[in-house]
Write a protein that holds these residues in place. Structure first.
Motif, PDB file in Angstrom:
ATOM      1  N   GLU A   1       0.820  -1.216   0.000  1.00  0.00           N
ATOM      2  CA  GLU A   1       0.000   0.000   0.000  1.00  0.00           C
ATOM      3  C   GLU A   1       0.854   1.266   0.000  1.00  0.00           C
ATOM      4  N   MET A   2       2.154   1.115  -0.256  1.00  0.00           N
ATOM      5  CA  MET A   2       3.068   2.265  -0.134  1.00  0.00           C
ATOM      6  C   MET A   2       3.821   2.513  -1.443  1.00  0.00           C
ATOM      7  N   THR A   3       4.292   3.744  -1.620  1.00  0.00           N
ATOM      8  CA  THR A   3       5.209   4.050  -2.720  1.00  0.00           C
ATOM      9  C   THR A   3       6.640   3.853  -2.224  1.00  0.00           C
ATOM     10  N   LEU A   4       7.587   3.859  -3.163  1.00  0.00           N
ATOM     11  CA  LEU A   4       9.003   3.783  -2.785  1.00  0.00           C
ATOM     12  C   LEU A   4       9.348   4.920  -1.823  1.00  0.00           C
ATOM     13  N   GLU A   5       8.847   6.108  -2.122  1.00  0.00           N
ATOM     14  CA  GLU A   5       9.142   7.281  -1.287  1.00  0.00           C
ATOM     15  C   GLU A   5       8.645   7.069   0.141  1.00  0.00           C
ATOM     16  N   GLU A   6       7.466   6.473   0.263  1.00  0.00           N
ATOM     17  CA  GLU A   6       6.912   6.229   1.612  1.00  0.00           C
ATOM     18  C   GLU A   6       7.725   5.177   2.360  1.00  0.00           C
ATOM     19  N   VAL A   7       8.191   4.175   1.633  1.00  0.00           N
ATOM     20  CA  VAL A   7       9.021   3.145   2.271  1.00  0.00           C
ATOM     21  C   VAL A   7      10.312   3.774   2.790  1.00  0.00           C
ATOM     22  N   ILE A   8      10.944   4.582   1.947  1.00  0.00           N
ATOM     23  CA  ILE A   8      12.218   5.202   2.352  1.00  0.00           C
ATOM     24  C   ILE A   8      11.981   6.169   3.520  1.00  0.00           C
ATOM     25  N   ALA A   9      10.871   6.896   3.478  1.00  0.00           N
ATOM     26  CA  ALA A   9      10.576   7.832   4.574  1.00  0.00           C
ATOM     27  C   ALA A   9      10.389   7.079   5.890  1.00  0.00           C
ATOM     28  N   ALA A  10       9.722   5.917   5.841  1.00  0.00           N
ATOM     29  CA  ALA A  10       9.514   5.123   7.062  1.00  0.00           C
ATOM     30  C   ALA A  10      10.861   4.631   7.601  1.00  0.00           C
ATOM     31  N   ILE A  11      11.754   4.262   6.702  1.00  0.00           N
ATOM     32  CA  ILE A  11      13.084   3.805   7.130  1.00  0.00           C
ATOM     33  C   ILE A  11      13.871   4.967   7.746  1.00  0.00           C
ATOM     34  N   GLU A  12      13.825   6.108   7.073  1.00  0.00           N
ATOM     35  CA  GLU A  12      14.541   7.296   7.586  1.00  0.00           C
ATOM     36  C   GLU A  12      14.059   7.666   8.978  1.00  0.00           C
ATOM     37  N   ASN A  13      12.746   7.608   9.133  1.00  0.00           N
ATOM     38  CA  ASN A  13      12.118   7.925  10.403  1.00  0.00           C
ATOM     39  C   ASN A  13      12.636   6.996  11.512  1.00  0.00           C
ATOM     40  N   ALA A  14      12.683   5.693  11.212  1.00  0.00           N
ATOM     41  CA  ALA A  14      13.177   4.714  12.198  1.00  0.00           C
ATOM     42  C   ALA A  14      14.655   4.958  12.501  1.00  0.00           C
ATOM     43  N   GLU A  15      15.429   5.232  11.450  1.00  0.00           N
ATOM     44  CA  GLU A  15      16.873   5.469  11.639  1.00  0.00           C
ATOM     45  C   GLU A  15      17.106   6.656  12.574  1.00  0.00           C
ATOM     46  N   ALA A  16      16.273   7.702  12.412  1.00  0.00           N
ATOM     47  CA  ALA A  16      16.429   8.903  13.230  1.00  0.00           C
ATOM     48  C   ALA A  16      16.245   8.573  14.714  1.00  0.00           C
ATOM     49  N   GLN A  17      15.475   7.501  14.974  1.00  0.00           N
ATOM     50  CA  GLN A  17      15.267   7.089  16.387  1.00  0.00           C
ATOM     51  C   GLN A  17      16.151   5.896  16.752  1.00  0.00           C
ATOM     52  N   ASP A  18      17.095   5.585  15.873  1.00  0.00           N
ATOM     53  CA  ASP A  18      18.017   4.475  16.115  1.00  0.00           C
ATOM     54  C   ASP A  18      17.298   3.127  16.200  1.00  0.00           C
ATOM     55  N   LEU A  19      16.252   2.979  15.413  1.00  0.00           N
ATOM     56  CA  LEU A  19      15.484   1.726  15.421  1.00  0.00           C
ATOM     57  C   LEU A  19      15.872   0.861  14.213  1.00  0.00           C
ATOM     58  N   MET A  20      15.789  -0.455  14.401  1.00  0.00           N
ATOM     59  CA  MET A  20      16.188  -1.374  13.330  1.00  0.00           C
ATOM     60  C   MET A  20      14.972  -1.769  12.467  1.00  0.00           C
ATOM     61  N   THR A  21      15.155  -1.696  11.143  1.00  0.00           N
ATOM     62  CA  THR A  21      14.079  -2.043  10.213  1.00  0.00           C
ATOM     63  C   THR A  21      14.408  -3.331   9.474  1.00  0.00           C
ATOM     64  N   VAL A  22      13.434  -4.229   9.389  1.00  0.00           N
ATOM     65  CA  VAL A  22      13.529  -5.360   8.455  1.00  0.00           C
ATOM     66  C   VAL A  22      12.623  -5.068   7.274  1.00  0.00           C
ATOM     67  N   ARG A  23      13.206  -5.135   6.077  1.00  0.00           N
ATOM     68  CA  ARG A  23      12.407  -4.979   4.849  1.00  0.00           C
ATOM     69  C   ARG A  23      12.232  -6.387   4.307  1.00  0.00           C
ATOM     70  N   LEU A  24      11.008  -6.906   4.451  1.00  0.00           N
ATOM     71  CA  LEU A  24      10.746  -8.323   4.184  1.00  0.00           C
ATOM     72  C   LEU A  24      10.177  -8.526   2.781  1.00  0.00           C
ATOM     73  N   HIS A  25      10.951  -9.226   1.966  1.00  0.00           N
ATOM     74  CA  HIS A  25      10.540  -9.479   0.578  1.00  0.00           C
ATOM     75  C   HIS A  25      10.212 -10.951   0.382  1.00  0.00           C
ATOM     76  N   THR A  26       9.333 -11.245  -0.543  1.00  0.00           N
ATOM     77  CA  THR A  26       8.960 -12.635  -0.786  1.00  0.00           C
ATOM     78  C   THR A  26      10.085 -13.404  -1.490  1.00  0.00           C
ATOM     79  N   GLY A  27      10.162 -14.690  -1.226  1.00  0.00           N
ATOM     80  CA  GLY A  27      11.162 -15.536  -1.889  1.00  0.00           C
ATOM     81  C   GLY A  27      12.559 -15.036  -1.591  1.00  0.00           C
ATOM     82  N   ASP A  28      13.352 -14.845  -2.641  1.00  0.00           N
ATOM     83  CA  ASP A  28      14.664 -14.213  -2.504  1.00  0.00           C
ATOM     84  C   ASP A  28      14.565 -12.778  -3.011  1.00  0.00           C
TER      85      ASP A  28
END
Ligand code: SAH
Length: 253
Positions: free
Chosen positions: A55-82
């Motif tokens: 339900e997100m664009t690339l920009e929204e995904v990157i913004a969510a990651i940036e947001n987590a990084e700013a709080q020193d939080l770890m993100t898993v980006r989970l993709h199907t298969g390999d």
């Protein structure tokens, strides 16, 4: 830190040990909701932030990651298969490079491996094919001209077609313009490794009909090639008269 993780083909226990551990440690998980089994998210911490990238664009995904990084939080980006196959990870890793956000990639079991497992098949059979072509039919998004399916079909190699189950009339036509015939063995594997998996064996000439009868238009792999037939040669590697670096055969002087 961001960890790109291959979730595997669907079954909850077909994620790698490393991938599962990262999911358990994640503060934020952005998962490809169209195909990743949501049961995998049961591994996450109670307060883990979970976002569905379908339900997100690339920009929204990157913004969510940036947001987590700013709080020193770890993100898993989970993709199907390999993640390296039709995962659209390159545009994400390039964005993270630009932002100087560190990441790594954990591989996963691709659906083409799970589909072969479900069929008890081996893509590389002596005397039949020693090559596997992983590709897709051109659809709403194009495929480079030199990789058009009819061109790849000139090799007669084993083939696994992603993202093409909804276009099987076109797939059949393209395959028949190569060296495959109406009778070349084929199979459709729907949701390989999921509880609702379906495996349908057919031929190139009956691909479209087989999918139509079963009501399959998506989340399926189309496998094509003589590797699905019974006719092959034994491997030399395990032949009694063939010496290897590990075993002396009856051919040894
Ligand atoms: N990175 C994934 C592929 C993503 S593209 C991988 O390595 O498997 C999405 C396509 O993959 C789907 O259209 C379908 O063709 C295939 N696919 C993904 N999971 C599948 C599964 N469990 N069974 C059959 N096909 C699957």
């Amino acid at each position: 830190m961001v960890h790109f993780v291959g979730a595997g083909p669907g079954a909850e226990d077909l994620i790698t040990l490393r991938g599962a551990k990262l999911l358990e440690e994640a503060d934020q998980v952005i998962y490809a909701g169209s195909l990743v089994n949501p049961a995998l998210l049961d591994r996450c911490k109670k307060d883990c932030r979970i976002l569905n990238s379908a339900e997100m664009t690339l920009e929204e995904v990157i913004a969510a990651i940036e947001n987590a990084e700013a709080q020193d939080l770890m993100t898993v980006r989970l993709h199907t298969g390999d993640p390296s196959l039709y995962g659209a990870i390159r545009e994400q890793t390039d964005s993270l490079d630009t932002l100087h956000i560190p990441y790594d990639v954990t591989p996963g079991v691709s659906s083409f491996c799970a589909a072969a497992a479900s069929l008890h098949a081996e893509y590389t059979l002596p005397g039949l094919s020693q090559t596997l072509i992983l590709t897709r039919m051109a659809g709403r998004t194009p495929v480079p001209e030199r990789e058009r399916l009819e061109k790849l079909a000139e090799h007669g190699a084993s083939m696994a077609l992603f993202l093409s189950a909804g276009m099987l009339d076109e797939v059949q036509d393209a395959l028949l313009r190569g060296v495959y015939t109406e009778n070349t063995p084929a199979a459709i594997v729907y949701k390989a490794s999921w509880p609702e998996e379906k495996t349908l064996r057919c031929t190139v000439g009956t691909l479209a009909k087989t999918a139509e009868v079963a009501g399959i238009t998506r989340t399926a792999l189309v496998l094509v090639g003589d590797f699905l037939s019974a006719d092959y040669k034994r491997s030399r590697l395990y032949a009694p008269d063939f010496s290897t670096g590990y075993r002396k055969g009856t051919d040894a002087k």
